[in-house]
Design a protein around this motif. Structure first.
Motif, PDB file in Angstrom:
ATOM      1  N   HIS A   1       0.819  -1.209   0.000  1.00  0.00           N
ATOM      2  CA  HIS A   1       0.000   0.000   0.000  1.00  0.00           C
ATOM      3  C   HIS A   1       0.857   1.266   0.000  1.00  0.00           C
ATOM      4  CE1 HIS A   1      -3.105  -2.921   1.058  1.00  0.00           C
ATOM      5  NE2 HIS A   1      -4.003  -2.019   0.707  1.00  0.00           N
ATOM      6  N   MET A   2       1.986   1.224   0.707  1.00  0.00           N
ATOM      7  CA  MET A   2       2.873   2.394   0.720  1.00  0.00           C
ATOM      8  C   MET A   2       3.416   2.700  -0.668  1.00  0.00           C
ATOM      9  SD  MET A   2       3.284   3.873   3.751  1.00  0.00           S
ATOM     10  CE  MET A   2       4.943   4.449   4.065  1.00  0.00           C
ATOM     11  N   GLY A   3       3.467   1.668  -1.513  1.00  0.00           N
ATOM     12  CA  GLY A   3       3.965   1.862  -2.865  1.00  0.00           C
ATOM     13  C   GLY A   3       2.974   2.508  -3.806  1.00  0.00           C
ATOM     14  N   VAL A   4       1.716   2.603  -3.425  1.00  0.00           N
ATOM     15  CA  VAL A   4       0.704   3.158  -4.331  1.00  0.00           C
ATOM     16  C   VAL A   4       0.033   4.418  -3.786  1.00  0.00           C
ATOM     17  CG1 VAL A   4       0.246   0.925  -5.415  1.00  0.00           C
ATOM     18  CG2 VAL A   4      -1.077   1.623  -3.397  1.00  0.00           C
ATOM     19  N   VAL A   5       0.467   4.864  -2.601  1.00  0.00           N
ATOM     20  CA  VAL A   5      -0.112   6.098  -2.048  1.00  0.00           C
ATOM     21  C   VAL A   5       0.918   7.223  -2.167  1.00  0.00           C
ATOM     22  CG1 VAL A   5      -1.651   4.884  -0.478  1.00  0.00           C
ATOM     23  CG2 VAL A   5       0.651   5.509   0.290  1.00  0.00           C
ATOM     24  N   TYR A   6       0.480   8.439  -1.970  1.00  0.00           N
ATOM     25  CA  TYR A   6       1.352   9.581  -2.216  1.00  0.00           C
ATOM     26  C   TYR A   6       1.815  10.296  -0.956  1.00  0.00           C
ATOM     27  CZ  TYR A   6      -0.388   8.946  -6.969  1.00  0.00           C
ATOM     28  OH  TYR A   6      -0.696   8.421  -8.195  1.00  0.00           O
ATOM     29  N   GLU A   7       1.157  10.073   0.160  1.00  0.00           N
ATOM     30  CA  GLU A   7       1.504  10.819   1.369  1.00  0.00           C
ATOM     31  C   GLU A   7       1.964   9.924   2.503  1.00  0.00           C
ATOM     32  OE1 GLU A   7      -1.125  14.189   2.358  1.00  0.00           O
ATOM     33  OE2 GLU A   7      -2.332  13.555   0.666  1.00  0.00           O
TER      34      GLU A   7
ATOM     35  N   GLY B   1       3.028  18.461  16.578  1.00  0.00           N
ATOM     36  CA  GLY B   1       3.683  19.370  17.512  1.00  0.00           C
ATOM     37  C   GLY B   1       5.167  19.089  17.688  1.00  0.00           C
ATOM     38  N   ALA B   2       5.498  17.829  17.935  1.00  0.00           N
ATOM     39  CA  ALA B   2       6.897  17.473  18.216  1.00  0.00           C
ATOM     40  C   ALA B   2       7.631  16.961  16.982  1.00  0.00           C
ATOM     41  CB  ALA B   2       6.937  16.413  19.319  1.00  0.00           C
ATOM     42  N   GLY B   3       6.901  16.759  15.871  1.00  0.00           N
ATOM     43  CA  GLY B   3       7.557  16.318  14.643  1.00  0.00           C
ATOM     44  C   GLY B   3       8.071  14.890  14.702  1.00  0.00           C
ATOM     45  N   MET B   4       7.449  14.050  15.493  1.00  0.00           N
ATOM     46  CA  MET B   4       7.911  12.664  15.618  1.00  0.00           C
ATOM     47  C   MET B   4       7.489  11.838  14.418  1.00  0.00           C
ATOM     48  SD  MET B   4       7.189  11.895  19.660  1.00  0.00           S
ATOM     49  CE  MET B   4       7.688  10.181  19.487  1.00  0.00           C
ATOM     50  N   ASP B   5       8.340  10.902  14.054  1.00  0.00           N
ATOM     51  CA  ASP B   5       8.027   9.973  12.978  1.00  0.00           C
ATOM     52  C   ASP B   5       7.152   8.847  13.545  1.00  0.00           C
ATOM     53  OD1 ASP B   5       8.029   8.156  10.856  1.00  0.00           O
ATOM     54  OD2 ASP B   5      10.014   8.806  10.213  1.00  0.00           O
ATOM     55  N   CYS B   6       6.246   8.339  12.705  1.00  0.00           N
ATOM     56  CA  CYS B   6       5.347   7.266  13.146  1.00  0.00           C
ATOM     57  C   CYS B   6       6.117   6.067  13.680  1.00  0.00           C
ATOM     58  CB  CYS B   6       4.432   6.816  12.009  1.00  0.00           C
ATOM     59  SG  CYS B   6       3.405   8.138  11.328  1.00  0.00           S
ATOM     60  N   LYS B   7       7.243   5.731  13.014  1.00  0.00           N
ATOM     61  CA  LYS B   7       7.955   4.508  13.397  1.00  0.00           C
ATOM     62  C   LYS B   7       8.711   4.640  14.711  1.00  0.00           C
ATOM     63  CE  LYS B   7      12.036   5.431  10.497  1.00  0.00           C
ATOM     64  NZ  LYS B   7      12.801   4.925   9.331  1.00  0.00           N
ATOM     65  N   THR B   8       8.771   5.857  15.267  1.00  0.00           N
ATOM     66  CA  THR B   8       9.389   5.997  16.588  1.00  0.00           C
ATOM     67  C   THR B   8       8.640   5.162  17.611  1.00  0.00           C
ATOM     68  OG1 THR B   8      10.063   8.259  16.051  1.00  0.00           O
ATOM     69  CG2 THR B   8      10.026   7.663  18.383  1.00  0.00           C
ATOM     70  N   CYS B   9       7.333   5.164  17.528  1.00  0.00           N
ATOM     71  CA  CYS B   9       6.520   4.388  18.462  1.00  0.00           C
ATOM     72  C   CYS B   9       6.039   3.067  17.851  1.00  0.00           C
ATOM     73  CB  CYS B   9       5.305   5.189  18.922  1.00  0.00           C
ATOM     74  SG  CYS B   9       5.708   6.690  19.850  1.00  0.00           S
ATOM     75  N   HIS B  10       5.759   3.072  16.567  1.00  0.00           N
ATOM     76  CA  HIS B  10       5.146   1.897  15.948  1.00  0.00           C
ATOM     77  C   HIS B  10       6.131   0.999  15.205  1.00  0.00           C
ATOM     78  CE1 HIS B  10       1.120   3.322  16.916  1.00  0.00           C
ATOM     79  NE2 HIS B  10       1.472   4.523  16.475  1.00  0.00           N
ATOM     80  N   GLY B  11       7.397   1.367  15.205  1.00  0.00           N
ATOM     81  CA  GLY B  11       8.369   0.560  14.473  1.00  0.00           C
ATOM     82  C   GLY B  11       8.233   0.767  12.969  1.00  0.00           C
ATOM     83  N   ASP B  12       9.011   0.023  12.242  1.00  0.00           N
ATOM     84  CA  ASP B  12       9.011   0.184  10.786  1.00  0.00           C
ATOM     85  C   ASP B  12       7.885  -0.645  10.158  1.00  0.00           C
ATOM     86  OD1 ASP B  12       9.795   1.083   8.344  1.00  0.00           O
ATOM     87  OD2 ASP B  12      11.450  -0.341   8.115  1.00  0.00           O
ATOM     88  N   ILE B  13       6.671  -0.401  10.634  1.00  0.00           N
ATOM     89  CA  ILE B  13       5.523  -1.189  10.166  1.00  0.00           C
ATOM     90  C   ILE B  13       5.186  -0.869   8.717  1.00  0.00           C
ATOM     91  CG2 ILE B  13       3.778   0.475  10.928  1.00  0.00           C
ATOM     92  CD1 ILE B  13       2.089  -1.949  11.816  1.00  0.00           C
ATOM     93  N   GLY B  14       5.608   0.309   8.243  1.00  0.00           N
ATOM     94  CA  GLY B  14       5.304   0.704   6.869  1.00  0.00           C
ATOM     95  C   GLY B  14       5.932  -0.198   5.824  1.00  0.00           C
ATOM     96  N   HIS B  15       6.961  -0.955   6.197  1.00  0.00           N
ATOM     97  CA  HIS B  15       7.608  -1.860   5.253  1.00  0.00           C
ATOM     98  C   HIS B  15       7.275  -3.324   5.530  1.00  0.00           C
ATOM     99  CE1 HIS B  15      10.176   1.749   4.621  1.00  0.00           C
ATOM    100  NE2 HIS B  15      10.182   1.303   3.375  1.00  0.00           N
ATOM    101  N   SER B  16       6.296  -3.555   6.379  1.00  0.00           N
ATOM    102  CA  SER B  16       5.904  -4.943   6.674  1.00  0.00           C
ATOM    103  C   SER B  16       5.015  -5.480   5.547  1.00  0.00           C
ATOM    104  CB  SER B  16       5.162  -5.018   8.011  1.00  0.00           C
ATOM    105  OG  SER B  16       3.949  -4.285   7.941  1.00  0.00           O
TER     106      SER B  16
END
Length: 224
Positions: free
Chosen positions: A71-77, A150-165
């Motif tokens: 899904h990350m490969g077909v979305v833009y944001e 607000g703090a500019g944190m990346d999603c994977k800071t808390c959720h891990g590198d789930i975007g590449h699962s």
């Protein structure tokens, strides 16, 4: 032979009947018991260390084996294409059926998981009962906006590198508390680096806040 020798033959120190032999047997038994205790203790600790987590957590599969990388490969944001902030600033969380149906109203490919999703949830108009790895107790309030915007944190800071699962990992639920294992962490002693993102108990949040802001934060910031 004098009279004393006749009266006290058992008092000679070299004699096997002098009383030393039972004392030695007693000492030998003591060492055996201590050795048996140490072996039993180490065995119990190792067994508990290996078996206790498996006994404490039950394992469930997600209703759909979701491929984040595809899904990350077909979305833009990136992540925010599906996990977005609403106009009022609130966080959408896991996409609902309506959001997914925009692309998956019908089966588009040959993936059996997509076919299952369409047939079992989209067509009957039934929400997917996702199991949320990071679900907190009802008394806890967490602001994604404060952390991401607000703090500019990346999603994977808390959720891990789930975007590449490419597959959904099993959901592990604590049999006693009902919470996800992601909250406590996958190391039962909470040692070393966290697995699948940041551990999410209160002290974990407080430690991060203290490191980033110099203050652990106030109770009302997280507790309703």
């Amino acid at each position: 032979m004098n009279t004393n020798d006749q009266q006290h033959p058992a008092s000679h120190p070299a004699s096997p009947e002098s009383g030393d032999a039972p004392e030695k047997r007693s000492n030998g038994s003591g060492w055996f018991i201590l050795l048996f205790f140490i072996i039993g203790f180490i065995g119990s600790v190792l067994s508990g260390w290996l078996l206790f987590p498996n006994m404490l957590y039950s394992e469930k599969e997600q209703p759909i084996d979701f491929n984040h990388e595809l899904h990350m490969g077909v979305v833009y944001e990136g992540c925010q294409s599906c996990h977005y902030f609403r106009s009022d600033g609130s966080f959408s969380g896991i996409p609902d059926l309506y959001s997914c149906s925009g692309c998956h109203q019908f089966v588009q490919g040959t993936d059996p998981e997509e076919e299952k999703f369409v047939n079992e949830y989209v067509l009957p108009n039934k929400e997917v009962p996702w199991l949320v790895y990071s679900k907190q107790p009802d008394c806890v309030f967490f602001s994604h906006a404060a952390h991401v915007k607000g703090a500019g944190m990346d999603c994977k800071t808390c959720h891990g590198d789930i975007g590449h699962s490419t597959h959904s990992r099993p959901y592990q639920e604590n049999r006693l508390t009902g919470y996800s294992r992601d909250i406590w962490g996958y190391n039962i002693a909470r040692l070393g680096e966290a697995k699948h993102g940041m551990r999410m108990k209160m002290n974990d949040c407080a430690d991060c806040h203290e490191k980033e802001t110099g203050h652990k934060g106030y109770c009302f910031q997280c507790h309703q």
